[in-house]
Design an enzyme around this catalytic site. Structure first.
Site, PDB file in Angstrom:
ATOM      1  CG  ASP A  58     -56.762  23.529  40.264  1.00  0.00           C
ATOM      2  OD1 ASP A  58     -56.010  22.992  39.425  1.00  0.00           O
ATOM      3  OD2 ASP A  58     -57.860  23.050  40.581  1.00  0.00           O
ATOM      4  CG  HIS A  68     -57.042  20.451  37.165  1.00  0.00           C
ATOM      5  ND1 HIS A  68     -57.267  20.880  38.449  1.00  0.00           N
ATOM      6  CD2 HIS A  68     -57.612  19.220  37.086  1.00  0.00           C
ATOM      7  CE1 HIS A  68     -57.936  19.947  39.123  1.00  0.00           C
ATOM      8  NE2 HIS A  68     -58.159  18.927  38.312  1.00  0.00           N
ATOM      9  CB  SER A 119     -60.794  17.837  39.660  1.00  0.00           C
ATOM     10  OG  SER A 119     -59.632  17.440  40.317  1.00  0.00           O
TER      11      SER A 119
END
Length: 757
Positions: free
Chosen positions: A138, A211, A541
């Protein structure tokens, strides 16, 4: 179309910015990934790396290797012209020379919603749980997050071979017994877009985006009491596998995630001995031998690593899935039973319910003037509140109605604020229907569904002096029905192999609270100076790491299970109906969802712990599946990393892949399709009886045998399903059914989809 239709505006920024003007870019050269047949190395070379280098030098004096791959593939990545790539591909021992692809990035309530809080005793709290390592590819990690607290953790597992790499704002001391590894991969990114601007992002494992911290803490974050976002969703935050270890692999940067870097990270993760790989990213729809995520995942699967990937955020369109390789667990998104209501109260007395995570200065108690953005702009798309499109004279001191689409939802609020607006009502269009995704807006905002938006616009167009109030109601739980399939969640059918039903499963992916980066505000906008320890965001996600963490729990409880067995347990115990018996709804239509939307159903981790039977698969099963797809020997070898010859005497069939679901394709002229499956007993002895339920009367289903008896652990029993249809079904039609085996205690369920071509 709204940018990837997810609430994470920072991802939109991450993917939308591309430094194409950099002088460092050589227009003539591109990055290629070179797949080598290691078994074909001439005896004159003492090491494969020397052979790779010699092969490269034979076509280019100046080209250098970006990475040499040892585990994910056999080969290397480099920069070449198209002519050099063609010359290289024609050399002996070279399987393929493939151009690099750019991939995109696609909780307090979740453990309760999944039943983990009530059934904590069911999951082992032994050392096995803390021996499981979840690798996350990520944007990196924010190590100061309390979700990486290692209090109570024992020594790092002896199996761990990884490292904590240093770089900008990151040292080895940032890792601990919870966050045991952190690496970053940027050679492919820099080769294409030039050097990383270290004033804007850290050239290290540090997560300046948020994220990566959110996904890794969702999968395996430690327990943190008193977590919330501005007081929303208050409670104890915890990942799915709180005792598992985390290893972060940073592969995504401001300009995207490049396949040469992704392959290098998978290569290292295999070497480092992770047990689960979580990848909330995806690219286009390529054949498996061209898709770096699929190729690297095959090697990881062969080493016993379960790979969980997001299905994508391109729903509700059909055929919108990414990450559809059968050795990947493909995860779609559903809602929780928690919401954040905020009402738009109009001057005509009508109230419309929306959602918001705004927490800041209040609006005046009295109604404010209300204006439609399309009437406060000189731009043809003024209704979308794009940058620079609103006229301050027409917006100042008012609340503005903006419509969803193209730019990020939170950015629309920033545009309204910059033009002097005091608040925003954000209305869905047909593309999003009634789905409500909450955001931590920069000004007072409520987001409403399409029907409410249409009614509010009607009021705006008909009343000469329209007014509105926005009333915030905090956090509400127990929202029903839930879960509902998220509109943004990508849908089947599978565009690469129609005979493999995808997505596999859905998990919570809407308004998920998890850890966040201290380097950026909750909206991800540069103008957002707020800093939070936790953020609430949405997307597949978010659903992917839920399944990654649950897979880690199952791995701890059943260390002997293969990745296919773990996925099977999650799929065959998933549910497709609410407690009242009605089917899980699709938020894009308000109607019951189908297996193309939810796969096997919504994950139920407590049931998955004891599934009774599983559908198991080996690497060779997948390779025989590739034979059935008529892959060439070089295409199969590039995935297998070893010579594998399809047995010409055995006619391989894609319908024989031992998958926990059925995707039945009636090709033109065919009226009968057979699928074979084998079940493995992982529970007590018992006899399982068949139950078929069908929504498609035009297809007859027969199963042989209709009863399966198991006397011992790991005993295997095959069965055959015959699907027969009349020839009168229209092309491109779809249908659905369900097959279950039950011994009275366990129910082993499989969705069935039909397609007529």
């Amino acid at each position: 179309m709204e940018a990837f239709r997810i609430s994470l505006s920072v991802v939109v920024l991450l993917l939308g910015i591309c430094y194409l003007s950099m002088a460092a870019i050589d227009d003539q050269k591109k990055t290629y990934i070179v797949h080598m047949a290691k078994s074909k190395m001439p005896a004159s070379y003492e090491h494969h790396s020397v052979w790779y280098d010699s092969s490269l030098k034979s076509v280019s004096d100046s080209a250098e290797m970006l990475y040499t791959y040892n585990n994910a593939i056999h080969g290397f990545s480099t920069r070449l012209t198209a002519e050099e790539a063609q010359l290289l591909e024609n050399q002996p021992g070279i399987l393929s020379v493939l151009p690099e692809l750019r991939y995109e990035l696609h909780t307090t309530r979740t453990p309760e919603f999944l039943g983990l809080d009530r059934n904590a005793d069911a999951f082992p709290e032994s050392n096995a749980a803390s021996d499981v390592i979840v690798g996350v590819l990520d944007t990196g990690v924010w190590p100061e997050s309390k979700s990486y607290d290692d209090t109570g953790f024992g020594p790092i597992p002896a199996s761990w071979k990884g490292a904590c790499e240093t770089g900008t704002n990151f040292t080895t001391s940032n890792c601990n017994r919870k966050l045991i590894g952190a690496r970053y991969f940027a050679k492919g990114y820099e080769a294409t877009l030039g050097p990383i601007d270290e004033t804007k992002e850290s050239k290290s494992p540090r997560d300046d985006d948020g994220h990566g911290t959110h996904t890794s803490t969702t999968a395996a974050g430690s327990v943190v009491a008193g977590a919330s976002l501005f007081g929303f969703a208050p409670g104890t935050a915890r990942g799915m596998a709180t005792h598992a270890r985390v290893a972060a692999y940073k592969v995504c940067w401001v300009g995207g995630c490049f396949s040469s870097d992704i392959l290098a990270a998978i290569d290292k993760a295999i070497e480092d001995n992770v047990n689960v790989l979580s990848m909330s990213l995806g690219g286009g729809m390529s054949d498996y031998y061209r898709d770096s995520v699929a190729i690297g995942s095959f090697a990881a699967m062969e080493k016993g690593i379960l790979i969980s990937c997001s299905a994508g955020n391109a729903g509700p369109s059909s055929f919108s899935l990414s990450n559809v390789a059968p050795w990947i667990t493909t995860v779609g998104a559903g809602t929780l039973d928690r919401d954040f209501p905020a009402y738009a109260s109009l001057g005509n007395g009508q109230n419309y319910s929306g959602v918001s995570l705004y927490r800041g200065n209040s609006l005046p108690a009295s109604p404010l003037p209300f204006v439609y953005a399309g009437n406060a702009s000189n731009a043809t798309n003024g209704n979308l509140c794009m940058m620079g499109t609103l006229t301050p004279d027409k917006v100042a001191g008012k609340i503005v109605l903006c419509e969803r689409g193209v730019n990020a939802r939170v950015q629309k609020g920033a545009v309204v604020k910059a033009a002097g607006g005091l608040g925003m009502v954000l209305a869905n269009t047909a593309a999003n229907g009634e789905e409500l995704v909450a955001d931590a807006h920069l000004l007072p905002t409520t987001a409403v569904g399409q029907k409410a938006g249409d009614a509010i616009k009607s009021y705006l167009f008909s009343d000469p002096n329209p007014t509105v109030q926005i009333i915030f109601q905090g956090t509400k739980v127990g929202i029903q029905p839930s879960p509902v399939v998220a509109a943004f969640s990508s849908r089947g059918p599978n565009s690469i192999t129609a005979e493999v039903l995808k997505p596999d499963i859905i998990a919570p992916g809407v308004n998920i609270l998890a850890g966040w980066s201290g380097g950026i505000g909750p909206t991800g906008l540069a103008t957002d100076n707020r800093r939070v320890a936790f953020n609430i965001i949405s997307g597949t996600s978010m659903s992917c790491p839920h399944v990654s963490g649950l897979a880690a729990l199952l791995k701890a409880a059943h260390p002997e299970w293969s990745p296919a067995a773990i996925r099977s347990a999650l799929m065959t115990t998933a549910y497709t109906a609410y407690k009242n018996g009605k089917k899980i709804l699709d938020s894009s239509t308000g109607k019951p969802s189908s297996p193309f939307d939810h796969g096997a159903g919504h994950v139920d981790p407590v049931s998955a712990l004891n599934p009774g039977l599983v559908y198991d698969l080996t690497a060779d099963d997948y390779l025989n599946f590739l034979c059935a797809l008529n892959y060439t020997s070089s295409q199969i070898t590039s995935l297998a990393r070893r010579p594998f010859h399809c047995d010409a005497s055995k006619k391989s069939s894609v319908t024989n892949l031992n998958y926990p679901s059925f995707a039945v394709v009636f090709h033109s002229g065919s009226t009968v399709v057979k699928h074979t499956r084998t079940l493995t007993n992982v529970g007590p002895a018992g006899t399982y009886k068949l139950l078929i339920s069908s929504e498609t009367p035009s297809v007859k289903i027969s199963v042989e045998p209709e009863s399966l008896s198991f006397n011992e652990l790991n005993e295997k029993k095959p069965y055959t399903v015959t699907f027969s249809t009349s020839g009168s079904v229209a092309p491109n039609a779809n249908g659905f059914a369900r097959l279950e085996w039950s011994d009275g205690k366990h129910t082993v369920g499989s969705p069935i989809s039909y397609s007529w071509e």
